[in-house]
Structure formats: structure tokens, C-alpha cells
Design a protein around this motif. Structure first.
Motif, PDB file in Angstrom:
ATOM      1  N   ASN A 282       0.854  -1.184   0.000  1.00 47.39           N
ATOM      2  CA  ASN A 282       0.000   0.000   0.000  1.00 47.39           C
ATOM      3  C   ASN A 282       0.887   1.230   0.000  1.00 47.39           C
ATOM      4  OD1 ASN A 282       0.750   0.782   2.642  1.00 47.39           O
ATOM      5  ND2 ASN A 282      -0.971  -0.234   3.546  1.00 47.39           N
ATOM      6  N   PHE A 283       0.343   2.323  -0.426  1.00 44.18           N
ATOM      7  CA  PHE A 283       0.940   3.631  -0.219  1.00 44.18           C
ATOM      8  C   PHE A 283      -0.171   4.656  -0.257  1.00 44.18           C
ATOM      9  CE2 PHE A 283       1.064   5.050  -4.642  1.00 44.18           C
ATOM     10  CZ  PHE A 283       1.318   3.897  -5.369  1.00 44.18           C
ATOM     11  N   GLU A 284       0.072   5.756   0.398  1.00 44.59           N
ATOM     12  CA  GLU A 284      -0.988   6.738   0.573  1.00 44.59           C
ATOM     13  C   GLU A 284      -0.816   7.937  -0.335  1.00 44.59           C
ATOM     14  OE1 GLU A 284      -1.039   8.662   4.379  1.00 44.59           O
ATOM     15  OE2 GLU A 284       1.116   8.679   4.493  1.00 44.59           O
ATOM     16  N   SER A 285      -1.815   8.714  -0.410  1.00 46.81           N
ATOM     17  CA  SER A 285      -1.919   9.989  -1.112  1.00 46.81           C
ATOM     18  C   SER A 285      -2.232   9.820  -2.595  1.00 46.81           C
ATOM     19  CB  SER A 285      -0.706  10.882  -0.903  1.00 46.81           C
ATOM     20  OG  SER A 285       0.397  10.493  -1.641  1.00 46.81           O
ATOM     21  N   ALA A 286      -3.259  10.499  -2.997  1.00 45.13           N
ATOM     22  CA  ALA A 286      -3.745  10.423  -4.371  1.00 45.13           C
ATOM     23  C   ALA A 286      -2.728  10.936  -5.376  1.00 45.13           C
ATOM     24  CB  ALA A 286      -5.051  11.212  -4.492  1.00 45.13           C
TER      25      ALA A 286
ATOM     26  N   TRP B 153       0.670  10.574 -10.306  1.00 37.04           N
ATOM     27  CA  TRP B 153       1.992  10.571 -10.948  1.00 37.04           C
ATOM     28  C   TRP B 153       2.258   9.248 -11.649  1.00 37.04           C
ATOM     29  CZ3 TRP B 153       4.776  12.544  -5.982  1.00 37.04           C
ATOM     30  CH2 TRP B 153       4.622  13.923  -5.875  1.00 37.04           C
ATOM     31  N   MET B 154       1.883   8.174 -10.990  1.00 38.38           N
ATOM     32  CA  MET B 154       2.118   6.869 -11.584  1.00 38.38           C
ATOM     33  C   MET B 154       1.325   6.715 -12.877  1.00 38.38           C
ATOM     34  SD  MET B 154       2.101   3.320  -9.587  1.00 38.38           S
ATOM     35  CE  MET B 154       2.929   1.923 -10.304  1.00 38.38           C
TER      36      MET B 154
ATOM     37  N   ILE C 222      -4.488  -4.381  -7.121  1.00 36.72           N
ATOM     38  CA  ILE C 222      -5.493  -3.912  -6.166  1.00 36.72           C
ATOM     39  C   ILE C 222      -6.784  -4.721  -6.311  1.00 36.72           C
ATOM     40  CG2 ILE C 222      -6.989  -1.956  -5.576  1.00 36.72           C
ATOM     41  CD1 ILE C 222      -4.533  -0.157  -6.166  1.00 36.72           C
ATOM     42  N   LYS C 223      -7.184  -5.009  -7.550  1.00 36.69           N
ATOM     43  CA  LYS C 223      -8.371  -5.837  -7.775  1.00 36.69           C
ATOM     44  C   LYS C 223      -8.187  -7.246  -7.233  1.00 36.69           C
ATOM     45  CE  LYS C 223     -10.076  -3.395 -11.794  1.00 36.69           C
ATOM     46  NZ  LYS C 223     -10.247  -3.406 -13.252  1.00 36.69           N
ATOM     47  N   GLU C 224      -6.951  -7.739  -7.236  1.00 35.53           N
ATOM     48  CA  GLU C 224      -6.651  -9.073  -6.698  1.00 35.53           C
ATOM     49  C   GLU C 224      -6.502  -9.056  -5.181  1.00 35.53           C
ATOM     50  OE1 GLU C 224      -2.984 -10.030  -8.607  1.00 35.53           O
ATOM     51  OE2 GLU C 224      -3.913 -10.504 -10.519  1.00 35.53           O
ATOM     52  N   ALA C 225      -6.694  -7.913  -4.548  1.00 29.23           N
ATOM     53  CA  ALA C 225      -6.527  -7.734  -3.094  1.00 29.23           C
ATOM     54  C   ALA C 225      -5.078  -7.932  -2.669  1.00 29.23           C
ATOM     55  CB  ALA C 225      -7.461  -8.639  -2.309  1.00 29.23           C
ATOM     56  N   ARG C 226      -4.143  -7.632  -3.566  1.00 26.45           N
ATOM     57  CA  ARG C 226      -2.721  -7.679  -3.225  1.00 26.45           C
ATOM     58  C   ARG C 226      -2.169  -6.282  -3.015  1.00 26.45           C
ATOM     59  NH1 ARG C 226       0.819 -11.268  -6.762  1.00 26.45           N
ATOM     60  NH2 ARG C 226       2.245 -10.707  -5.089  1.00 26.45           N
ATOM     61  N   GLY C 227      -3.048  -5.304  -3.026  1.00 26.48           N
ATOM     62  CA  GLY C 227      -2.663  -3.924  -2.756  1.00 26.48           C
ATOM     63  C   GLY C 227      -3.826  -3.198  -2.137  1.00 26.48           C
TER      64      GLY C 227
ATOM     65  N   VAL D 230      -5.405   0.731  -1.208  1.00 28.21           N
ATOM     66  CA  VAL D 230      -5.363   2.181  -1.344  1.00 28.21           C
ATOM     67  C   VAL D 230      -5.559   2.752   0.057  1.00 28.21           C
ATOM     68  CG1 VAL D 230      -6.443   4.188  -2.392  1.00 28.21           C
ATOM     69  CG2 VAL D 230      -6.324   2.033  -3.654  1.00 28.21           C
ATOM     70  N   THR D 231      -4.622   3.569   0.504  1.00 33.51           N
ATOM     71  CA  THR D 231      -4.712   4.139   1.849  1.00 33.51           C
ATOM     72  C   THR D 231      -4.634   5.654   1.785  1.00 33.51           C
ATOM     73  OG1 THR D 231      -2.324   4.009   2.188  1.00 33.51           O
ATOM     74  CG2 THR D 231      -3.622   2.115   2.883  1.00 33.51           C
ATOM     75  N   GLY D 232      -5.011   6.285   2.861  1.00 31.59           N
ATOM     76  CA  GLY D 232      -4.945   7.743   2.935  1.00 31.59           C
ATOM     77  C   GLY D 232      -6.150   8.396   2.288  1.00 31.59           C
ATOM     78  N   SER D 233      -6.456   9.574   2.734  1.00 36.71           N
ATOM     79  CA  SER D 233      -7.618  10.279   2.185  1.00 36.71           C
ATOM     80  C   SER D 233      -7.260  11.622   1.585  1.00 36.71           C
ATOM     81  CB  SER D 233      -8.662  10.485   3.287  1.00 36.71           C
ATOM     82  OG  SER D 233      -8.104  11.283   4.314  1.00 36.71           O
ATOM     83  N   GLY D 234      -6.011  11.988   1.635  1.00 39.73           N
ATOM     84  CA  GLY D 234      -5.617  13.303   1.140  1.00 39.73           C
ATOM     85  C   GLY D 234      -4.906  13.245  -0.187  1.00 39.73           C
ATOM     86  N   TRP D 235      -4.726  14.413  -0.768  1.00 39.43           N
ATOM     87  CA  TRP D 235      -3.970  14.515  -2.019  1.00 39.43           C
ATOM     88  C   TRP D 235      -2.516  14.139  -1.769  1.00 39.43           C
ATOM     89  CZ3 TRP D 235      -4.567  14.180  -6.873  1.00 39.43           C
ATOM     90  CH2 TRP D 235      -3.624  14.673  -7.773  1.00 39.43           C
ATOM     91  N   ASP D 236      -1.992  14.579  -0.650  1.00 39.07           N
ATOM     92  CA  ASP D 236      -0.647  14.196  -0.242  1.00 39.07           C
ATOM     93  C   ASP D 236      -0.635  14.069   1.276  1.00 39.07           C
ATOM     94  OD1 ASP D 236       1.989  13.501  -0.473  1.00 39.07           O
ATOM     95  OD2 ASP D 236       2.720  15.512  -0.865  1.00 39.07           O
TER      96      ASP D 236
END
Length: 65
Positions: free
Chosen positions: A8-12, A17-18, A33-38, A40-46
Motif C-alpha cells: 500500500n501507499f498513501e496519497s492520491a 503521478w504513476m 489492487i483488484k486481486e486484493a494484493r494492494g 489504497v490508503t490515505g484520504s488526502g492529495w498528499d
């Protein structure tokens, strides 16, 4: 190589960028992510430091994210 690894990593902004600079890897990321191997965390832009920023800055970061 590591089938039990979940990332996981946070920030939109990092996902943005990716998508812009590494579009092939971004598609792979979406698949993981669809395979539940990742996750999405965080709720902010950064990620923000709430001890330094103003309340308005923190809220705008979350709203934009």
C-alpha cells in the motif's frame, strides 16, 4: 515472486503521478489492487503534517484527495 506480499501507499498524488509517468506499471497496480494484493490508503492529495499545517490546509488536502 512473493505471492503473500500485500502493498500500500498513501496519497492520491502518487497514484496520479504513476498514471501519468508510468502508465504500464499503473495498469499492473490496478490489477494487483483488484486481486486484493494492494490497498489504497490515505484520504488526502498528499500526506500532511497536522502539527505544521493550518486547519484549512489539512481540510483542502483531504477534499482535493
Amino acid at each position: 515472486m512473493y505471492p503473500d506480499y500485500i502493498f500500500n501507499f498513501e496519497s492520491a498524488v502518487k497514484y496520479s503521478w504513476m498514471k501519468e509517468y508510468y502508465s504500464i506499471q499503473y495498469e499492473e497496480l490496478k490489477r494487483r489492487i483488484k486481486e486484493a494484493r494492494g490497498h489504497v490508503t490515505g484520504s488526502g492529495w498528499d500526506a500532511s503534517d497536522v502539527l505544521v499545517s493550518s486547519a484549512e490546509s489539512v481540510l483542502r488536502n483531504i477534499l482535493y484527495g
